[in-house]
Every structure is written in structure tokens, then in C-alpha cells.
Design an enzyme around this catalytic site. Structure first.
Site, short mmCIF file in Angstrom:
data_model
loop_
_atom_site.label_atom_id
_atom_site.label_comp_id
_atom_site.label_asym_id
_atom_site.label_seq_id
_atom_site.Cartn_x
_atom_site.Cartn_y
_atom_site.Cartn_z
N ASP A 80 50.16 62.00 22.96
CA ASP A 80 49.29 63.14 22.64
C ASP A 80 48.19 63.25 23.70
O ASP A 80 47.56 62.24 24.06
CB ASP A 80 48.68 62.88 21.25
CG ASP A 80 47.91 64.07 20.69
OD1 ASP A 80 48.24 65.22 21.04
OD2 ASP A 80 46.98 63.84 19.89
N THR A 254 43.05 64.42 11.78
CA THR A 254 41.85 64.38 10.92
C THR A 254 42.19 64.25 9.44
O THR A 254 41.52 63.48 8.72
CB THR A 254 41.02 65.66 11.17
OG1 THR A 254 40.61 65.65 12.54
CG2 THR A 254 39.80 65.71 10.29
P1 13P Z 1 43.07 67.60 13.90
O1 13P Z 1 41.79 67.02 14.37
O2 13P Z 1 42.86 68.96 13.31
O3 13P Z 1 43.79 66.72 12.96
O4 13P Z 1 44.02 67.83 15.18
C1 13P Z 1 44.71 66.74 15.74
C2 13P Z 1 45.32 67.07 17.05
O5 13P Z 1 45.36 68.19 17.51
C3 13P Z 1 45.89 65.95 17.81
O6 13P Z 1 46.34 66.32 19.06
O1 G3H Z 2 43.46 65.25 19.45
C1 G3H Z 2 42.97 64.15 19.28
C2 G3H Z 2 43.49 63.23 18.26
O2 G3H Z 2 42.82 63.42 17.02
C3 G3H Z 2 43.39 61.82 18.74
O3 G3H Z 2 42.07 61.41 18.77
O4 G3H Z 2 41.59 60.41 21.02
O5 G3H Z 2 40.31 59.74 18.95
O6 G3H Z 2 42.67 59.02 19.25
P1 G3H Z 2 41.63 60.05 19.56
ZN ZN Z 3 45.19 67.89 19.95
#
Ligand code: 13P
Ligand code: G3H
Ligand code: ZN
Length: 305
Positions: A80, A254
């Protein structure tokens, strides 16, 4: 079974549903996701941020997901928001089946260049690539819609970007933000823009910052001491509409964090004698599973495994 992002999203495109993508940092979160997905027979994307890799270690994460993927459902292991080329290359060479290159804060031409390079490296190994155009991060700090719109994805540019980079999925910015405080005013998404992008772009679209921010968890976490101001997310109604208009990957972190937070705080407050980590983390894992199941139902991916 471990599969690529491209595979699950093309199936979703055909079936007109979205595949939920959940962030993991540890074993309990992963188990909750897999248990929920197996129970509801849903394909699932398990994703790790660069921060998660730093926290848990890439070898632990890959080993855990390989075990999890023995479940009888399609599982994607995805990076991600990959920003650091070193980490992107490491994931490509470590068993991930998909990576996101997030060069969205760079000028457009540099975003194209970096994305093309990641596509070249990943496709050589049969790994899918998600890229981003328009900025999602940071817009939560902006107050007015017109201020936010400066960061929204331009449909024409999105088409050109996909044609040039040959990425497999595209993250777009239509008004969401990461974290628990997504909207200062009335929650709304730019659905007209989403429709225009969908018309022009022929690869699956991704919605980041899509958490619902369930007030049940917000209230419970607050009751047991959490400080959460202005916590507001993308309602199920808004998300269902976004999926109807063509979103095929729904990112959620989240909501799982809030479920964990609420349950853990409640357990600690109510059971003063609990000191065994299993007694503390077990109920939190169960609550995450409930949140996962809810997301699967809203995404429409139930019984699509
Ligand atoms: P949220 O913070 O809305 O859960 O989004 C997570 C996200 O986009 C991770 O890449
Ligand atoms: O988009 C972000 C995700 O919620 C991951 O968050 O970088 O704190 O692991 P993080
Ligand atoms: Zn994201």
C-alpha cells in the site's frame, strides 16, 4: 490461494462489485480479516504500508500471509502506498502479488516516469501495479470543497496516465481522505467526476480513505478514554453508490483500527484482572472480524470467492 490484484479486480469488474482491501500490521489483524473473508466467501486484498513493513518486518508479513492464503479464498498480498523504490523492489522480490506505486505528490511527468518503471519491474514477474493520480493524503486539512478540488483527479489526465504507464488499477481522488476525520462539513464525494473518469479509464478504479468510521466504535472508544474529535467517514450509502459507479477496490484501515481500539479499551476497563495478552487481544480480534464482515457485505463481494 495467493492471486494477483489484476485477477480479483477483473472478476469484480465483470460482477460489478468491489473487493475490500484491508491493512495489516500484526497477526491478529490478519487472522480477523481471513476469518471474516472465509466466513462470507469473499476474495480479499491484504495490504501492508511501508510503515507496517518497518513495524513487523517484511519476512514476518510475507510468511504470515502465505499461511493465511492457504484458506479457500483468493488472497492478494499488496504493498500500500509504495513511495520508496527500495521497498517497492523488495516487495516485488519477496512474494507480494501486487504493489502500489504512489508518486502522486510528484509533478505529473515524474509520476508517469516512476510508475512506468515500477510497471516494468513488476510485470516482468507477473505482479500487478496500482498507481495514483490526484492526491488523497493531506486534503483532510483543507476546509472548502474548491480547495479540495485542486487535488482531485482530472479525468483526461487519468486516461493519458493509464495509457502511458500501463498500470493495472488506478487510485483516484474524489473527496475522501485517510484517517478518522474525513470531512469538515457535510460528507460528500464527487460522483460526477467518478462517472467521467469511469467513462475514460478502462482499468479498475480504487477508492482510498474509504472507511466508514462507525460511530458505534467512536463512541465506545471515547467512553473508555480515547480522544477522537470530528471523526466522520464515508457512509455505507455513499460507498455503495461509488461502487455502483465503478469503484472496484475499497481501501480500509481506519475502521479496523477503531474496532480494535474500542474493543481493547473496553476489555482493559472492564476486566481489571486481565493481564494475559490473549485475553486483551482476543476480543479486539473478534471485533475487527465483525468490521471486516460489514465491509465485505457493503462491497458486495460476499460469495464471490
Ligand atoms: P482509511 O483511513 O479510510 O481506512 O483508508 C485507508 C487507505 O486508504 C489505505 O491505503
Ligand atoms: O493509507 C494509509 C494506511 O492507513 C496505512 O497507514 O502508514 O500508518 O501504516 P500507516
Ligand atoms: Zn490509502
Amino acid at each position: 490461494m495467493l492471486v494477483t490484484l489484476k485477477k480479483v479486480l477483473l472478476d469484480a469488474e465483470k460482477g460489478k462489485y468491489a473487493v475490500p482491501a484491508f491493512n495489516i500490521n500484526n497477526m491478529e489483524i490478519l487472522q480477523a480479516i481471513i476469518r471474516g473473508a472465509v466466513k462470507l466467501k469473499s476474495p480479499v486484498i491484504v495490504q501492508t504500508s511501508e510503515g507496517a513493513i518497518e513495524y513487523a518486518g517484511i519476512d514476518y508479513l510475507v510468511a504470515m500471509v502465505k499461511v493465511a492464503a492457504k484458506a479457500p479464498i483468493p488472497v492478494v498480498l499488496h504493498l500500500d502506498h509504495g513511495k520508496d523504490m527500495k521497498i517497492i523492489k523488495q516487495t516485488i522480490n519477496s512474494g507480494y502479488t501486487s504493489v502500489m506505486v504512489d508518486a502522486s505528490i510528484l509533478p505529473y511527468e515524474q509520476n508517469v516516469k516512476k510508475t512506468k518503471e515500477v510497471v516494468r519491474l513488476a510485470h516482468k514477474k507477473g505482479i500487478s501495479v496500482e498507481a495514483e493520480i490526484g492526491a488523497i493524503q493531506g486534503i483532510e486539512d483543507l476546509v472548502s470543497v474548491s480547495e479540495k478540488e485542486a487535488f482531485f483527479t482530472d479525468p483526461k489526465q487519468a486516461k493519458e496516465f493509464v495509457d502511458k504507464t500501463k498500470c493495472d488499477a488506478l487510485a483516484i481522488s474524489i473527496g475522501t481522505a485517510h484517517g478518522p476525520c474525513k470531512f469538515k462539513g457535510k460528507p460528500m464525494l464527487d460522483f460526477k467526476r467518478l462517472q467521467e473518469i469511469k467513462k475514460m479509464v478502462n482499468i479498475p478504479l480504487v477508492l482510498h480513505g474509504a472507511s466508514q468510521v462507525d460511530q458505534k466504535y467512536v463512541q465506545k472508544a471515547k467512553k473508555y478514554g480515547a480522544k477522537l474529535v470530528n471523526a466522520r467517514g464515508v457512509s455505507d450509502v455513499l460507498l455503495r453508490h461509488a461502487i455502483k459507479l465503478g469503484i472496484r477496490k475499497v481501501n480500509t484501515d481506519t475502521d479496523l483500527r477503531l474496532a480494535f481500539n474500542a474493543a481493547l479499551r473496553e476489555t482493559i476497563a472492564k476486566d481489571k484482572t486481565a493481564y494475559d495478552p490473549r485475553k486483551l487481544l482476543g476480543p479486539a480480534r473478534d471485533e475487527i472480524q465483525r468490521a471486516v464482515e460489514h465491509r465485505i457485505i457493503v462491497c458486495g463481494s460476499r460469495n464471490k470467492a
